[in-house]
Design a protein around this motif. Structure first.
Motif, mmCIF file in Angstrom:
data_model
loop_
_atom_site.group_PDB
_atom_site.id
_atom_site.type_symbol
_atom_site.label_atom_id
_atom_site.label_comp_id
_atom_site.label_asym_id
_atom_site.label_seq_id
_atom_site.Cartn_x
_atom_site.Cartn_y
_atom_site.Cartn_z
ATOM 1 N N GLN A 34 181.170 86.202 90.629
ATOM 2 C CA GLN A 34 181.444 85.061 89.756
ATOM 3 C C GLN A 34 181.863 83.844 90.583
ATOM 4 O O GLN A 34 181.507 82.716 90.261
ATOM 5 C CB GLN A 34 182.535 85.423 88.731
ATOM 6 N N TYR A 37 178.678 82.328 91.999
ATOM 7 C CA TYR A 37 177.934 81.708 90.908
ATOM 8 C C TYR A 37 178.572 80.374 90.502
ATOM 9 O O TYR A 37 177.875 79.410 90.210
ATOM 10 C CB TYR A 37 177.890 82.660 89.713
ATOM 11 N N ALA A 38 179.908 80.319 90.511
ATOM 12 C CA ALA A 38 180.623 79.107 90.097
ATOM 13 C C ALA A 38 180.362 77.938 91.057
ATOM 14 O O ALA A 38 180.386 76.781 90.638
ATOM 15 C CB ALA A 38 182.115 79.381 89.997
ATOM 16 N N SER A 40 177.452 77.352 92.735
ATOM 17 C CA SER A 40 176.132 76.859 92.360
ATOM 18 C C SER A 40 175.224 78.024 92.018
ATOM 19 O O SER A 40 175.491 79.173 92.396
ATOM 20 C CB SER A 40 175.506 76.029 93.493
ATOM 21 N N GLU A 43 169.213 76.765 88.030
ATOM 22 C CA GLU A 43 169.540 76.129 86.751
ATOM 23 C C GLU A 43 169.556 77.072 85.548
ATOM 24 O O GLU A 43 170.490 77.052 84.768
ATOM 25 C CB GLU A 43 168.579 74.971 86.471
ATOM 26 N N HIS A 47 174.645 84.797 84.904
ATOM 27 C CA HIS A 47 175.371 85.672 85.825
ATOM 28 C C HIS A 47 175.385 87.099 85.275
ATOM 29 O O HIS A 47 175.552 87.314 84.078
ATOM 30 C CB HIS A 47 176.820 85.177 86.009
ATOM 31 N N LYS A 111 175.703 73.250 89.364
ATOM 32 C CA LYS A 111 177.080 73.662 89.105
ATOM 33 C C LYS A 111 177.463 72.978 87.801
ATOM 34 O O LYS A 111 177.372 71.750 87.688
ATOM 35 C CB LYS A 111 178.013 73.222 90.225
ATOM 36 N N ASP A 112 177.873 73.757 86.820
ATOM 37 C CA ASP A 112 178.280 73.202 85.518
ATOM 38 C C ASP A 112 177.229 72.240 84.960
ATOM 39 O O ASP A 112 177.540 71.122 84.567
ATOM 40 C CB ASP A 112 179.629 72.474 85.638
ATOM 41 N N ASP A 113 175.980 72.647 84.962
ATOM 42 C CA ASP A 113 174.858 71.877 84.419
ATOM 43 C C ASP A 113 174.574 70.569 85.163
ATOM 44 O O ASP A 113 173.837 69.730 84.667
ATOM 45 C CB ASP A 113 175.050 71.581 82.920
ATOM 46 N N GLN A 114 175.164 70.389 86.317
ATOM 47 C CA GLN A 114 174.926 69.191 87.127
ATOM 48 C C GLN A 114 174.331 69.601 88.470
ATOM 49 O O GLN A 114 174.783 70.578 89.076
ATOM 50 C CB GLN A 114 176.239 68.434 87.375
ATOM 51 N N THR A 116 173.749 70.027 92.303
ATOM 52 C CA THR A 116 174.644 70.036 93.459
ATOM 53 C C THR A 116 173.805 70.375 94.675
ATOM 54 O O THR A 116 172.630 70.698 94.547
ATOM 55 C CB THR A 116 175.808 71.035 93.277
#
Length: 138
Positions: A34, A37-38, A40, A43, A47, A111-114, A116
């Protein structure tokens, strides 16, 4: 050699599959921790715990659609592909070279839909396979 029965897909093939609206969209599973994954991931990736995978995530997915599993370089994901195959899943592929290869080729990661540009290096040894610009500092 240990995973000789595991089918592989290249990052180029996966990228094409994700863009091809004429073909079924693959379920992409990220078999890293996790924490990794957090930092990156690809898209569309979901997980899945590598050590104790919850196969319920697969129950709503059409059985004929491809499943692509990846990790940092391909070992953990190959092991999970074997488990999924033994559980009766079909059309399962291991992403050759994992997310390191994906990132090293300059493909988008999120990362978080953005978007990176960095990837968790897993550890100091395996992290050497990741090009420096994509190496997340720990």
């Amino acid at each position: 050699m240990k995973f000789s029965n595991v089918e592989e897909i290249t990052s180029k093939e996966l990228a094409q599959l994700l863009l091809d609206s004429a073909k079924p969209r693959p379920l992409v599973l990220d078999a890293r921790s996790q924490t990794e994954y957090a930092v990156s991931h690809i898209e569309t990736a979901t997980h899945i715990d590598f050590l104790t995978p919850d196969l319920a995530v697969l129950s709503t997915f059409p059985k004929d659609n491809p499943i692509v599993v990846y990790c940092a370089v391909g070992y953990r994901s190959a092991k999970l592909v074997q488990q999924l195959d033994e559980a009766g899943m079909k059309c399962i592929y291991n992403l050759s070279g994992g997310i390191f290869q994906w990132a090293n080729e300059g493909r988008l990661i999120f990362k978080d839909d953005q978007p990176t540009q960095v990837v968790h290096p897993y550890n100091a040894i395996w992290g050497k396979l990741l090009k420096a610009p994509y190496h997340a500092l720990e």
